[in-house]
Design an enzyme around this catalytic site. Structure first.
Site, PDB file in Angstrom:
ATOM      1  N   GLY B 235      41.605  42.842  26.210  1.00 57.47           N
ATOM      2  CA  GLY B 235      41.823  41.791  27.287  1.00 57.47           C
ATOM      3  C   GLY B 235      43.083  41.219  27.486  1.00 57.47           C
ATOM      4  N   HIS B 236      43.501  40.495  28.495  1.00 58.51           N
ATOM      5  CA  HIS B 236      44.903  39.928  28.554  1.00 58.51           C
ATOM      6  C   HIS B 236      45.223  39.042  27.432  1.00 58.51           C
ATOM      7  CE1 HIS B 236      43.015  36.506  31.360  1.00 58.51           C
ATOM      8  NE2 HIS B 236      42.371  36.660  30.105  1.00 58.51           N
ATOM      9  N   ASN B 237      46.543  39.097  26.927  1.00 61.48           N
ATOM     10  CA  ASN B 237      47.126  38.276  25.971  1.00 61.48           C
ATOM     11  C   ASN B 237      46.634  38.608  24.458  1.00 61.48           C
ATOM     12  OD1 ASN B 237      47.123  36.354  28.639  1.00 61.48           O
ATOM     13  ND2 ASN B 237      48.589  35.508  27.262  1.00 61.48           N
TER      14      ASN B 237
END
Lengths: 348, 348, 348
Positions: B235-237
């Site tokens: 996922g993002h980050n």
């Protein structure tokens, strides 16, 4: 495409009842119109026979008198497959090898094969008769594809792999990427080059965005007639038998062996180096890390026999908080009794 | 490729026993022929030493005298990786930038790099020395790829991402797609534009059809030496450390932080915003939604210590139906006793 | 892009406090510099307000006085989305239809649309105004794409599918691959041709490498405003409502019906032919094989109400080994009592 009901019946060797009519398609009981054939398999939906607008219904003999026109079948799904096939318009419209493709001069492409624009065919690759390679596909060097295969857009077949006849590779599937193998060193994970290949038997289907890894050495093998759904992971050196069904998002660890006619439910996970017999059924989301004998039916993670699973995880698990309370009460009641017993003994 | 056993031993700094011979490949003990080197790691398979046709076997000192010719190693997997490397024929045969690719005039492609047909290289992208970009890959604007990387067919590297040296991106992997972020409004989910990027360290490998999302803001980061298998979702980050192993179909939620040397088993799921320490081992299909300290070994969903999991889910869970029956019986027996006790008291 | 704080406030209709300044970007509280706007939603991170270097902070009224310059919002995520949008640089730099694409002469491409190199647009396909088709995409014959859509690299839209306006298809997604449908025959699994299609409503987003299968007959349908994350599997004939959120690696079986505003947690699995109401929340890794009424909140595999799940699987399951021991002890103590009771009775 328009076919008369009588000609459909004739082509499939089926009896039909009611009046003959022109048929232009196939649809569900709810959606079918007067020009459509529909079908009934599950008695649960028999009430829809009253309201359907279908021109004719393919069904077993028990329901034939409940509709105006019926095609009577002893295997509705099979005959449905055949009827749909009559009305199918295949994807894609081109033929021949496109000038916008990139085909190595040493590649051997059958004259009746189709290679779409932006497909890449590597050195010494071979593509059989009537096979279609859609746009954006990659066929690596020395990869061999049988006849009457369909390789849908953006599928990747790395070098050295083999596909049997009548195979179907759905879009974005990757056959022959490197297996996940590393040697541990003090400096980190050192890649073990994956120099094996993937062999798919005849009549195999591989789902969209599924990955079948090449063997480390030797071969990752999928037997004839096995059908694999979307987003499945097949690890390196897996040996899978014939006529298996592998539902979406299943993961199969490296070097695992699977027999014939095995059904793996969606999102099931099989660990590395496991042996699974033939005619095994594995439930959705099950987790398998030990050998399964022929004919096993299991579910749960970790897996257990399906009948146990239904009781243990389906019935008992949600009642655990109650059970814990009950046991706590039992302990108290027992302590009370024990105390009383002690008192009684004291008295005696 | 043909190499003498003595020259292989010399290149790897290994002792060899038995007669020297010409070696042309590597295979398993079952499949190896007289021209192959094979290997034995697991004592479980030692019986195969009696029947193998392998020309030589790479193994530890204990087994060297059980074969005609042996390469003696203290780290068989590591030396296997090195030997296989000697016989590896890399995928792909081209070099240079193909005229059938589309490279923006501002892109900076090293002279020794290879760009295959139908690859797209965007504005201001940079591709390092000896890096290979296979057909159908997309390299977005300003994306920077280090040296000696391999980007296999149809991989997508969106704009603004960075890949370290010696990275490998397997086919169909997607680096830098938008993270899954929306603001809730009375009119539905409003997309929060994802304007961050992805940075992969040196020696990272990303599996086939795996997705690593760009950060909402800032960076999604994968540390050097980390290896990610197929069909994994990052996922993002996410911030992942060094030398991790992430097995197929793992899912890692947004903004989760993972330390170094972490192993995530196949199909494990890590929730959003979780912190996982270093040297953690997570079992296959485990579900993690809370912090894990350094060195944790967990399994199950929700996760628990692995030793607890083995007993609770492996041993106890299938016996729950029995336990429920036992407790029911206990209640009855206890009630009987209590009644008798009451009677006794009445009597006294 | 540089904007003054006051102009940002004006564009969003927000109040701002502190001095006006030039803003060039957006970042997290930790990473933001004097030229960035940052944001605070979760009070848990309020301590970062003391140390951030952000030029301004978007936050609720309670925190506005703790920073030099604040943008005061009653819906921080929504306003964050709007601010990020102001600074977003979209992916891709081209416009118009590339000469390196392959567009069928019968296809209807809006003049304001963009078709990148190596994209393939089939017969009678239609592409709406301002829509962008990135490199390597496949748009099959008669597929219709609305206006202001983005189809990212290597996405595949098979023939006959429909995308509403403002849809986003992330890289590698596959819309309209064949559903997984076979008739069982004595000779193996016979493919039921999949002649239906996929319809996506307006404002739908489909994640990277996600697969949405075409219907066997009829339509697989995703309602407007629904957002689907990466690596999700949507089976044939699924009917999904409006404004759902489907998190990464979820699997949805064929012919399942899902209402509006449903949230499916990561890796959840929904079986075939299940009906799920509206406003349902399904936990990560949950397994659903039975109907869920409107407003259900469930978790676990098999699923149970979320509050039960927390106690049963979160609290009780890891204590099962203890419980088994306790019950064993109870049995012994009870037997002892029963024996004593018997003795007592013998005595009396």
């Amino acid at each position: 495409m328009t076919l008369s009901l009588s000609s459909i019946a004739e082509q499939l060797g089926l009896e039909f009842t009611g009046e003959d009519k022109q048929i232009t398609g196939v649809n569900t009981l709810e959606k079918a119109g007067p020009g459509d054939v529909s079908f009934l398999v599950n008695p649960k939906y028999a009430r829809l026979l009253e309201t359907t607008s279908a021109g004719a219904v393919l069904t077993g003999p028990d329901y034939a008198d409940r509709v105006q026109s019926a095609l009577i079948s002893s295997n509705v799904y099979l005959d449905l497959a055949k009827i749909v096939k009559l009305f199918e318009v295949p994807q894609g419209r081109m033929s021949g090898t496109s000038e916008l493709s990139c085909v190595h001069e040493s590649a051997d492409i059958a004259e009746s094969a189709t290679v779409y624009p932006f497909a890449f065919i590597g050195e010494n690759a071979r593509i059989g008769e009537d096979t279609v390679i859609f746009p954006g596909c990659y066929v690596g060097e020395s990869t061999v594809i049988g006849r009457e295969c369909i390789v849908y857009p953006n599928a990747v077949l790395m070098g050295g792999c083999e596909l049997g006849d009548n195979s179907i590779i759905q879009p974005g599937a990757v056959i022959g990427a490197d297996g996940f193998g590393y040697a541990q060193t003090p400096f980190g994970h050192m890649k073990i080059p994956q120099i094996g290949k993937v062999c798919l038997g005849d009549n195999v289907e591989i789902g969209a965005n599924t990955a079948v890894d090449r063997a480390a050495l030797d071969v990752t093998s999928i037997g004839p007639g096995t059908k694999i759904d979307n987003l499945v992971q097949v690890g390196h050196n897996v040996q899978m038998g014939k006529h298996c069904l592998v539902v979406g998002q299943v993961g199969i660890g490296g070097s695992t062996t699977i027999g014939d006619n095995v059904v793996l439910g969606g999102q099931a996970g099989i660990a590395d180096n496991v042996t699974i017999g033939s005619n095994v059924k594995v439930g959705g989301q099950a987790g398998i890390s030990n050998r399964l004998d022929d004919g096993s039916v299991v579910s749960g993670s970790p897996s257990m026999p399906y009948s146990t699973y239904l009781k243990a995880m389906g019935v008992c698990a949600p009642k655990l908080p109650d059970l814990f309370k009950k046991v706590k009460k039992l302990e108290k009641r027992l302590a009370t009794l024990e105390e009383a017993q002690g008192d009684d003994h004291d008295k005696t």
